[in-house]
Design a protein around this motif. Structure first.
Motif, PDB file in Angstrom:
ATOM      1  N   UNK A  62      33.281  38.852  67.747  1.00  0.00           N
ATOM      2  CA  UNK A  62      33.055  39.654  68.943  1.00  0.00           C
ATOM      3  C   UNK A  62      31.578  39.748  69.298  1.00  0.00           C
ATOM      4  N   UNK A  63      30.676  39.488  68.332  1.00  0.00           N
ATOM      5  CA  UNK A  63      29.238  39.625  68.579  1.00  0.00           C
ATOM      6  C   UNK A  63      28.555  38.307  68.905  1.00  0.00           C
ATOM      7  N   UNK A  64      29.305  37.247  69.070  1.00  0.00           N
ATOM      8  CA  UNK A  64      28.690  35.935  69.301  1.00  0.00           C
ATOM      9  C   UNK A  64      28.482  35.631  70.776  1.00  0.00           C
ATOM     10  N   UNK A  65      28.997  36.434  71.667  1.00  0.00           N
ATOM     11  CA  UNK A  65      28.709  36.284  73.084  1.00  0.00           C
ATOM     12  C   UNK A  65      29.489  35.213  73.788  1.00  0.00           C
ATOM     13  N   UNK A  66      30.614  34.767  73.235  1.00  0.00           N
ATOM     14  CA  UNK A  66      31.453  33.746  73.866  1.00  0.00           C
ATOM     15  C   UNK A  66      32.815  34.332  74.189  1.00  0.00           C
ATOM     16  N   UNK A  67      33.337  34.051  75.382  1.00  0.00           N
ATOM     17  CA  UNK A  67      34.687  34.458  75.746  1.00  0.00           C
ATOM     18  C   UNK A  67      35.389  33.287  76.412  1.00  0.00           C
ATOM     19  N   UNK A  68      36.711  33.342  76.447  1.00  0.00           N
ATOM     20  CA  UNK A  68      37.517  32.284  77.051  1.00  0.00           C
ATOM     21  C   UNK A  68      37.301  32.261  78.559  1.00  0.00           C
ATOM     22  N   UNK A  69      37.045  31.073  79.087  1.00  0.00           N
ATOM     23  CA  UNK A  69      36.836  30.921  80.528  1.00  0.00           C
ATOM     24  C   UNK A  69      37.972  30.149  81.175  1.00  0.00           C
ATOM     25  N   UNK A  70      39.142  30.144  80.536  1.00  0.00           N
ATOM     26  CA  UNK A  70      40.280  29.419  81.093  1.00  0.00           C
ATOM     27  C   UNK A  70      41.415  30.398  81.390  1.00  0.00           C
ATOM     28  N   UNK A  71      42.579  30.214  80.777  1.00  0.00           N
ATOM     29  CA  UNK A  71      43.744  31.016  81.141  1.00  0.00           C
ATOM     30  C   UNK A  71      43.542  32.499  80.883  1.00  0.00           C
ATOM     31  N   UNK A  72      42.852  32.845  79.804  1.00  0.00           N
ATOM     32  CA  UNK A  72      42.656  34.265  79.493  1.00  0.00           C
ATOM     33  C   UNK A  72      41.868  34.956  80.605  1.00  0.00           C
ATOM     34  N   UNK A  73      40.807  34.319  81.082  1.00  0.00           N
ATOM     35  CA  UNK A  73      39.999  34.914  82.141  1.00  0.00           C
ATOM     36  C   UNK A  73      40.798  35.003  83.437  1.00  0.00           C
ATOM     37  N   UNK A  74      41.593  33.969  83.726  1.00  0.00           N
ATOM     38  CA  UNK A  74      42.399  33.987  84.951  1.00  0.00           C
ATOM     39  C   UNK A  74      43.405  35.132  84.929  1.00  0.00           C
ATOM     40  N   UNK A  75      43.962  35.417  83.751  1.00  0.00           N
ATOM     41  CA  UNK A  75      44.948  36.486  83.630  1.00  0.00           C
ATOM     42  C   UNK A  75      44.315  37.864  83.456  1.00  0.00           C
ATOM     43  N   UNK A  76      42.987  37.925  83.392  1.00  0.00           N
ATOM     44  CA  UNK A  76      42.310  39.204  83.300  1.00  0.00           C
ATOM     45  C   UNK A  76      42.037  39.686  81.898  1.00  0.00           C
ATOM     46  N   UNK A  77      42.117  38.797  80.899  1.00  0.00           N
ATOM     47  CA  UNK A  77      41.849  39.176  79.515  1.00  0.00           C
ATOM     48  C   UNK A  77      40.450  38.713  79.115  1.00  0.00           C
ATOM     49  N   UNK A  78      39.785  39.499  78.290  1.00  0.00           N
ATOM     50  CA  UNK A  78      38.489  39.135  77.724  1.00  0.00           C
ATOM     51  C   UNK A  78      38.715  38.815  76.253  1.00  0.00           C
ATOM     52  N   UNK A  79      38.747  37.525  75.926  1.00  0.00           N
ATOM     53  CA  UNK A  79      39.043  37.078  74.571  1.00  0.00           C
ATOM     54  C   UNK A  79      37.823  36.413  73.960  1.00  0.00           C
ATOM     55  N   UNK A  80      37.254  36.990  72.877  1.00  0.00           N
ATOM     56  CA  UNK A  80      36.110  36.345  72.204  1.00  0.00           C
ATOM     57  C   UNK A  80      36.521  35.046  71.538  1.00  0.00           C
ATOM     58  N   UNK A  81      35.574  34.109  71.470  1.00  0.00           N
ATOM     59  CA  UNK A  81      35.819  32.805  70.866  1.00  0.00           C
ATOM     60  C   UNK A  81      34.696  32.473  69.899  1.00  0.00           C
ATOM     61  N   UNK A  82      34.940  31.461  69.063  1.00  0.00           N
ATOM     62  CA  UNK A  82      33.924  30.990  68.122  1.00  0.00           C
ATOM     63  C   UNK A  82      33.863  29.466  68.175  1.00  0.00           C
ATOM     64  N   UNK A  83      32.741  28.912  67.695  1.00  0.00           N
ATOM     65  CA  UNK A  83      32.472  27.483  67.786  1.00  0.00           C
ATOM     66  C   UNK A  83      32.317  26.921  66.378  1.00  0.00           C
ATOM     67  N   UNK A  84      32.874  25.736  66.153  1.00  0.00           N
ATOM     68  CA  UNK A  84      32.730  25.043  64.869  1.00  0.00           C
ATOM     69  C   UNK A  84      32.868  23.549  65.113  1.00  0.00           C
ATOM     70  N   UNK A  85      32.566  22.776  64.087  1.00  0.00           N
ATOM     71  CA  UNK A  85      32.701  21.314  64.158  1.00  0.00           C
ATOM     72  C   UNK A  85      33.944  20.880  63.401  1.00  0.00           C
TER      73      UNK A  85
END
Length: 389
Positions: free
Chosen positions: A42-65
């Motif tokens: 939640x503290x990494x500053x990334x949220x979903x910019x696809x279906x979650x945002x379209x539906x009005x949800x704020x979902x935190x995400x994380x990045x990895x390789x």
């Protein structure tokens, strides 16, 4: 659930398929996000910019390789479900029919049931006789072979025997899992309780044929070297309907079996229990495992055969096939050979001769084998021999 687009609190919209994320200073930003693995998601500053945002949800995400590729993923299963493709009326009708038939036969059935490890969610899970758990998977859209194999193996590890039903020829041709093919029917017909729906493939008889001079096929053990006198399995189609299949599979009268009709080729399908037991008894009588194969071996061999075909939807690497190799179908349609192909009239350079220059203008001098091919001292890529002279 991976994403292509994510939203950063400072940099805005990021494209995870671009090396610089599609923004100025994206390379440094990517390194910093990959190094934030100890921070709460939640503290990494990334949220979903696809279906979650379209539906009005704020979902935190994380990045990895993963295998050298940068992936942005969700943390919660509820967010992943928002990205699932929309269920078609036909898919819903198939699942409803399977549940209705199972319950009418006295079995308990539930829809959208997760396995214990939550890696697979069966479209319908039927609790049959003697502890049988039958998973009905209605696959009405194309899917990659690796995903089919992964889902089927995960269900098997949780004690679920998946019955894959599809109207698509392309999925049947994959051979990775035993597909039960039906006609492509509208939802209105599927919902009719008294409408018979036959399977066009996927259910077969297994006959144990004595390997002697009367057998019409070569011996899988000796090939053209004669007959071994043992009994080998041969399969043939069996007519079966959708409703009757649900009843028989839940009762244990139909089982998934894997046989080798020819050496090196394993096939898996549904067969009557009596045929399956006769196959196992013959193998034990012969004290030989030539005709036996595991479902994992059948899936691996089918996947290997699939990967030798030209590139299709979801294939990891690109392959080509020339028109002379025959017609190859992709999702039931002929392969398009209108694109240019490499010329086939260029003679090959003989082994041990320098191939520098290529084609008819190859050097042809005596050569050694290098990682780049057969090359002479004159065209040696390291230049060692030229320096020695």
């Amino acid at each position: 659930m991976p994403n292509r687009y994510v939203e950063h609190v400072v940099f805005g919209r990021l494209d995870m398929t671009q090396p610089d994320l599609g923004v100025a200073g994206g390379c440094l930003l990517l390194d910093r996000m990959l190094a934030d693995d100890r921070l709460p998601v939640e503290a990494r500053g990334l949220i979903c910019a696809e279906d979650c945002m379209v539906l009005g949800f704020i979902e935190p995400m994380y990045v990895y390789r993963r295998q050298g590729r940068v992936v942005a993923s969700h943390q919660r299963g509820e967010a992943e479900q928002r990205h699932q493709p929309e269920i078609t009326p036909e898919h819903h009708a198939w699942v409803d029919r399977a549940v209705r038939v199972a319950e009418a036969d006295g079995h308990r059935a539930v829809e959208e049931k997760f396995t214990q490890d939550r890696k697979v969610r069966s479209d319908a899970l039927i609790y049959g006789a003697d502890g049988i758990r039958l998973g009905v998977e209605s696959q009405v859209s194309p899917e990659t072979p690796r995903k089919l194999k992964t889902r089927d193996n995960a269900a098997r590890r949780n004690g679920v025997a998946d019955a894959w039903q599809t109207p698509l020829h392309s999925l049947v041709e994959l051979g990775v899992v035993p597909m039960l093919r039906t006609d492509a029917l509208p939802a209105e017909i599927i919902k009719q309780p008294n409408r018979p729906i036959p399977f066009r493939s996927g259910v077969r008889h297994v006959d144990m044929v004595r390997c002697d001079e009367r057998s019409p096929v070569p011996c899988p053990r000796r090939k053209a070297g004669g007959r071994c006198g043992r009994r080998h399995p041969r399969s043939r189609p069996k007519e079966h309907g959708f409703d009757q299949f649900i009843r028989d599979a839940a009762a244990g009268l139909l089982v998934r079996t894997t046989i080798r009709e020819r050496r090196g080729l394993a096939f898996e399908f549904w067969t009557p229990l009596g045929d399956h037991l006769a196959h196992l008894a013959a193998a034990a009588e012969n004290d030989d495992t030539t005709d036996l194969a595991t479902p994992e071996q059948a899936a691996d061999e089918a996947l290997d055969r699939r990967l030798r075909l030209p590139m299709g939807e979801g294939d990891p690497t690109c392959r080509t096939r020339h028109p002379g190799a025959g017609v190859v179908r992709r999702h039931g349609l002929p392969e398009d050979y209108s694109r240019p192909h490499p010329p086939t009239s260029v003679p090959a350079v003989p082994r041990g001769r320098c191939g520098a220059g290529g084609g008819v203008e190859a050097c042809g001098a005596p050569a050694r084998l290098y990682p780049g091919g057969w090359l002479c001292d004159q065209h040696n890529p390291t230049g060692y021999h030229r320096q020695a002279r």
